[in-house]
Design a protein around this motif. Structure first.
Motif, PDB file in Angstrom:
ATOM      1  N   GLN A  99      13.552  79.297  36.787  1.00  0.00           N
ATOM      2  CA  GLN A  99      13.695  80.007  38.054  1.00  0.00           C
ATOM      3  C   GLN A  99      15.132  79.857  38.541  1.00  0.00           C
ATOM      4  OE1 GLN A  99      11.102  81.671  39.370  1.00  0.00           O
ATOM      5  NE2 GLN A  99       9.643  80.940  37.844  1.00  0.00           N
ATOM      6  N   THR A 100      15.719  80.941  38.987  1.00  0.00           N
ATOM      7  CA  THR A 100      17.096  80.899  39.471  1.00  0.00           C
ATOM      8  C   THR A 100      17.148  81.419  40.902  1.00  0.00           C
ATOM      9  OG1 THR A 100      17.665  83.144  38.746  1.00  0.00           O
ATOM     10  CG2 THR A 100      17.889  81.373  37.127  1.00  0.00           C
ATOM     11  N   GLY A 101      18.194  81.027  41.607  1.00  0.00           N
ATOM     12  CA  GLY A 101      18.368  81.488  42.977  1.00  0.00           C
ATOM     13  C   GLY A 101      19.287  82.679  43.088  1.00  0.00           C
ATOM     14  N   SER A 102      19.856  83.105  41.964  1.00  0.00           N
ATOM     15  CA  SER A 102      20.769  84.245  41.976  1.00  0.00           C
ATOM     16  C   SER A 102      20.409  85.166  40.822  1.00  0.00           C
ATOM     17  CB  SER A 102      22.230  83.776  41.846  1.00  0.00           C
ATOM     18  OG  SER A 102      22.411  83.075  40.636  1.00  0.00           O
ATOM     19  N   ALA A 103      21.111  86.290  40.758  1.00  0.00           N
ATOM     20  CA  ALA A 103      20.804  87.285  39.731  1.00  0.00           C
ATOM     21  C   ALA A 103      21.232  86.831  38.344  1.00  0.00           C
ATOM     22  CB  ALA A 103      21.478  88.618  40.076  1.00  0.00           C
TER      23      ALA A 103
ATOM     24  N   TYR B  70      22.293  83.870  35.305  1.00  0.00           N
ATOM     25  CA  TYR B  70      21.962  82.523  34.846  1.00  0.00           C
ATOM     26  C   TYR B  70      22.717  82.277  33.553  1.00  0.00           C
ATOM     27  CZ  TYR B  70      19.343  78.570  32.966  1.00  0.00           C
ATOM     28  OH  TYR B  70      18.996  77.351  32.440  1.00  0.00           O
TER      29      TYR B  70
ATOM     30  N   GLU C  85      14.451  84.160  35.645  1.00  0.00           N
ATOM     31  CA  GLU C  85      14.037  85.089  36.685  1.00  0.00           C
ATOM     32  C   GLU C  85      14.394  84.563  38.058  1.00  0.00           C
ATOM     33  OE1 GLU C  85       9.839  85.519  36.284  1.00  0.00           O
ATOM     34  OE2 GLU C  85       9.393  83.545  37.118  1.00  0.00           O
ATOM     35  N   ARG C  86      14.762  85.486  38.947  1.00  0.00           N
ATOM     36  CA  ARG C  86      14.952  85.114  40.346  1.00  0.00           C
ATOM     37  C   ARG C  86      13.573  84.984  40.965  1.00  0.00           C
ATOM     38  NH1 ARG C  86      18.510  89.069  43.773  1.00  0.00           N
ATOM     39  NH2 ARG C  86      16.552  90.220  43.872  1.00  0.00           N
ATOM     40  N   SER C  87      13.323  83.853  41.589  1.00  0.00           N
ATOM     41  CA  SER C  87      11.956  83.500  41.963  1.00  0.00           C
ATOM     42  C   SER C  87      11.337  84.436  42.996  1.00  0.00           C
ATOM     43  CB  SER C  87      11.922  82.061  42.488  1.00  0.00           C
ATOM     44  OG  SER C  87      12.805  81.904  43.579  1.00  0.00           O
TER      45      SER C  87
ATOM     46  N   LYS D 138      11.643  92.591  41.047  1.00  0.00           N
ATOM     47  CA  LYS D 138      11.979  91.216  40.682  1.00  0.00           C
ATOM     48  C   LYS D 138      13.058  91.240  39.614  1.00  0.00           C
ATOM     49  CE  LYS D 138       9.696  86.826  39.780  1.00  0.00           C
ATOM     50  NZ  LYS D 138       8.382  86.172  39.636  1.00  0.00           N
ATOM     51  N   ARG D 139      14.005  90.326  39.695  1.00  0.00           N
ATOM     52  CA  ARG D 139      15.102  90.259  38.733  1.00  0.00           C
ATOM     53  C   ARG D 139      14.702  89.348  37.586  1.00  0.00           C
ATOM     54  NH1 ARG D 139      19.387  93.697  38.459  1.00  0.00           N
ATOM     55  NH2 ARG D 139      21.152  92.754  37.417  1.00  0.00           N
TER      56      ARG D 139
END
Length: 392
Positions: free
Chosen positions: A134-138, A140, A350-352, A373-374
């Motif tokens: 899980q990422t906080g931005s678009a 990674y 993926e952006r959570s 969802k990204r």
């Protein structure tokens, strides 16, 4: 004449019978008081127990249908569903779009997002076996060591020679905007008994699963994840081919399997290092699986081993088989079977936060819920996935 009056003696000798009666009276009085205290205490305990039972019943009684294992929705979930999803009110919610805030939709509460994630894992075959972060931005990025960290043996007092300089490669999974657009009638939304949360999570997860299932297998990497079948391929063994290229084994027949199919599948299994075989699985579609289930060894034994316990997957050569309908059918030049440890070999980033935009205007009287969802994906360790190619 003087008369002297002598007072009568006031001391009365104690009668033993009287003393015994008084003692017995005291004991009876104390027993009565003790029994009264115990009775009062029992009454208090019964009252407390009745209150506890009442509170427990109230806590376990759902105010509305159970939502994905959550007995009572959190206030933010209830507010999001009742205010925004059902009626379209937006005063209490903040848009989090990275582009145009007014068009970005609204962040789904974590409880509903968790429901979507659980259903995605259950119905998306590659997601269920791959590594998901899980990422906080678009974007990674991950550094992967490709060797160079040498080691050796020395005595206790000997010098330590310098090791080789470690080499790293950067993994930046291509990402894209994954979207779903389920619709419900306004009458359904107005029905207070309609479990909108579960319905929305299920519809979004189903549509997400269809789209990402294809991308994780054969995605181009352009505005979408790069599928593992889109990675470079080579017949060279581990350590010899370029980083990121997958090794493949030929089937021995341009139209399918040769006369000794078990040998090719065993070769495929053992091109994978022992460390990756722990947790490895076969991946193929239903048509290929139908052909594989008919394969026999030279002595007539089936290679296929059905699961003997309910809930356990069927196995091929002792390894579980995952059905992914986006894998190609058996045909010349295709890669219909993959084998590997996908938790080591394929990365999904993926952006959570899932976003939802309510659209009651496009298709009246239906209300569309445009969810986005990204999601990104790419081969992480090319040594952990092997392919079978239909060729001579």
């Amino acid at each position: 004449m003087d008369i002297t009056v002598t007072p009568a003696a006031t001391t009365v000798a104690t009668d033993p019978a009287v003393s015994q009666a008084e003692a017995s009276f005291d004991i009876v009085a104390r027993q009565d008081k003790t029994e009264a205290d115990v009775s009062a205490l029992r009454s208090d305990v019964d009252e407390v127990k009745a209150r506890v039972d009442k509170i427990a019943q109230a806590a376990t009684r759902p105010a509305r249908p159970v939502i994905g294992g959550i007995e009572q929705a959190a206030p933010e979930v209830k507010g999001f569903v009742d205010s925004y999803l059902r009626r379209g009110a937006t005063a209490e919610y903040k848009s989090i779009s990275g582009a145009v805030p007014s068009e970005g939709g609204y962040a789904v509460p974590r409880q509903i997002d968790a429901m979507i994630a659980r259903e995605l894992t259950e119905i998306s075959p590659i997601r269920a076996i791959a590594q998901v972060v899980q990422t906080g931005s678009a974007g990674y990025r991950k550094l992967v060591s490709t060797g160079g960290t040498a080691s050796g043996w020395v005595s206790e007092t000997a010098g330590r020679p310098e090791t080789d300089t470690p080499s790293f490669s950067e993994i930046a999974p291509p990402t894209g905007e994954l979207y779903a657009n389920p619709a419900a009638s306004q009458a359904m939304l107005d029905d207070a008994g309609f479990d909108l949360e579960s319905w929305l999570a299920s519809e979004i997860a189903m549509e997400f699963a269809r789209a990402e299932g294809a991308a994780f297998v054969k995605g181009t990497g352009f505005n979408q994840p790069e599928g593992f079948l889109n990675a470079p391929v080579s017949t060279q063994a581990d350590g010899s081919r370029n980083f990121g290229a997958l090794q493949y084994v030929g089937s021995g027949d341009a139209d399918g399997f040769d006369t000794n199919p078990d040998a090719k599948l065993i070769d495929l299994v053992h091109t994978l290092k022992a460390g990756h075989r722990q947790g490895a699985s076969f991946v193929m579609n239903s048509a290929t699986l139908a052909e594989v289930r008919k394969l026999k060894t030279a002595d007539g034994a089936f290679l296929w081993q059905p699961g003997l316990v309910e809930g356990q997957p069927d196995r091929l050569l002792g390894y579980p088989v995952v059905e992914a309908e986006d894998m190609p059918d058996i045909a010349a030049g295709t890669f219909p079977i993959a084998f590997g440890n996908f938790r080591h070999g394929y990365l999904i980033a993926e952006r959570s936060a899932t976003q939802v935009l309510r659209d009651p205007f496009t298709n009246k009287p239906f209300v569309h819920f445009y969810a986005t969802k990204r999601v990104g994906g790419q081969v992480l360790d090319s040594n952990a996935i092997k392919l079978l190619k239909i060729e001579l």
